[in-house]
Design a protein around this motif. Structure first.
Motif, short mmCIF file in Angstrom:
data_model
loop_
_atom_site.label_atom_id
_atom_site.label_comp_id
_atom_site.label_asym_id
_atom_site.label_seq_id
_atom_site.Cartn_x
_atom_site.Cartn_y
_atom_site.Cartn_z
N GLY A 1 0.80 -1.21 0.00
CA GLY A 1 0.00 0.00 0.00
C GLY A 1 0.84 1.26 0.00
N PHE A 2 2.14 1.13 -0.20
CA PHE A 2 3.04 2.28 -0.21
C PHE A 2 2.81 3.12 -1.47
CE2 PHE A 2 6.93 1.51 2.69
CZ PHE A 2 6.12 1.04 3.71
N PRO A 3 3.11 4.42 -1.39
CA PRO A 3 3.10 5.24 -2.60
C PRO A 3 4.04 4.63 -3.63
CG PRO A 3 3.33 6.62 -0.65
CD PRO A 3 3.48 5.21 -0.19
N ARG A 4 3.70 4.72 -4.90
CA ARG A 4 4.47 4.04 -5.93
C ARG A 4 5.91 4.53 -6.02
NH1 ARG A 4 1.43 3.65 -11.43
NH2 ARG A 4 1.50 5.91 -11.27
N GLU A 5 6.15 5.79 -5.69
CA GLU A 5 7.51 6.31 -5.77
C GLU A 5 8.43 5.73 -4.70
OE1 GLU A 5 5.12 9.42 -3.42
OE2 GLU A 5 4.83 8.15 -5.20
N ARG A 6 7.86 5.05 -3.70
CA ARG A 6 8.67 4.45 -2.63
C ARG A 6 8.85 2.95 -2.80
NH1 ARG A 6 5.61 6.21 2.44
NH2 ARG A 6 6.88 4.56 3.37
N VAL A 7 8.52 2.45 -3.98
CA VAL A 7 8.78 1.04 -4.32
C VAL A 7 9.50 1.03 -5.66
CG1 VAL A 7 7.80 -1.23 -4.72
CG2 VAL A 7 6.69 0.33 -3.09
N ILE A 8 10.75 0.59 -5.65
CA ILE A 8 11.60 0.64 -6.84
C ILE A 8 12.00 -0.78 -7.23
CG2 ILE A 8 13.71 1.58 -7.83
CD1 ILE A 8 13.77 3.59 -5.49
#
Length: 316
Positions: free
Chosen positions: A138-145
């Motif tokens: 459920g993290f913001p997409r910019e915090r999953v790389i």
């Protein structure tokens, strides 16, 4: 990010060949202050931590020790390498269900620990598992790389430098799309020492057909390495280290990654290989590389393949 200016902490999930190579690279580069290693093979982790301790007098201090998911509470990064490795003759996408099941057991306890940092995912198929990590957390997409095509781009740059007899540091070229069979080289945007790649190749008598053959060899390189030694790990581990450094040092550097496109290339709601600006917030900006009509078609085809698999695996 949690405690970034005071104490930089990384939690590594998975201590196989890629994970241990990443830990070694982090020590060599003196990145972070603390590295916690989590793996179901607890004895192996303890041994690795003891082995890595001996590197410190020759590089610099980095507190390396075994841990649990709860250690992610105050971590800046969680790096996921855990998963079943690809076997000879097997594609990365063949691993979807096996590694998705493993991922589900990882992400939930990490989130429940109170982790508020950034995920970096390297387990294959990395584009699908990065998307799954974002949805499960459920993290913001910019915090999953995702590592995406970072390794593929490195392989392409090496191949071009060798073929054109130029310094590797002068090669600015990317592989885009899926980290797998759907990847492709972005020729229109590629340059050698600021000169268009295609122009430099033509001056040296290297044809488009020869470049295409080189691209094919690059695409198959991972499988070739697996056939020879059973696994690939140094390249992807170094890609992970480079991404980690970009985040922890707030570098604002452009790197090829698995990025969550939102309109770029006309694509939405998936992770796919493209350059992006990486800093302490994660993915600061996704860059859309200029593509030829043929390259755009390859990007769309790669995306459709990933979306079909994601829909089946993730129930989208």
């Amino acid at each position: 990010m949690a405690n970034q200016t005071i104490h930089q902490k990384v939690v590594l999930i998975g201590d196989g060949a890629v994970g241990s190579s990443y830990a070694f690279a982090m020590l060599q580069q003196q990145i972070a202050d603390e590295l916690v290693i989590v793996d179901i093979q607890t004895d192996h982790v303890s041994g690795d931590a003891l082995d890595l301790e001996d590197v410190q007098p020759l590089t610099g201090p980095l507190n390396v020790h075994p841990g649990t998911y709860q250690d992610a509470t105050d971590a800046d990064l969680v790096v996921i390498t855990a998963g079943v490795p690809r076997k000879p003759g097997e594609t990365r996408l063949d691993l979807v269900n096996k590694n998705l099941n493993i991922l589900k057991t990882i992400v939930k306890p990490i989130v429940e620990s109170g982790f508020a940092g950034i995920f970096i995912v390297a387990a294959n198929p990395v584009d699908i598992l990065t998307m799954a990590t974002q949805k499960l957390s459920g993290f913001p997409r910019e915090r999953v790389i995702g590592t995406g095509t970072s390794l593929d781009s490195s392989r392409w740059q090496v191949a071009l430098a060798n073929r054109l007899s130029v310094d590797l540091r002068t090669v600015d070229a990317y592989i885009l799309g899926e980290h797998g069979d759907g990847q492709f080289a972005a020729y229109q945007a590629a340059a050698i020492a600021g000169q268009p790649l295609l122009a430099v190749a033509a001056k040296q008598g290297v044809s488009q057909l020869q470049l295409t053959d080189l691209e094919t060899t690059t695409r198959k390189k991972g499988g070739s390495i697996i056939g020879l030694k059973g696994a690939t790990f140094y390249g992807v581990a170094t890609s992970l280290m480079r991404l980690s450094r970009a985040v922890l040092h707030n570098e604002n550097i452009v790197l090829p990654i698995g990025a969550p496109v939102d309109g770029q290339y006309g694509l939405h709601d998936l992770y796919i290989g493209t350059p992006a600006v990486i800093n302490a917030q994660g993915i600061a900006q996704i860059l859309e590389v200029p593509l030829s009509a043929d390259e755009q078609a390859k990007m769309v085809a790669s995306a459709k393949s990933l979306q079909a698999i994601a829909a089946d695996a993730l129930g989208d």
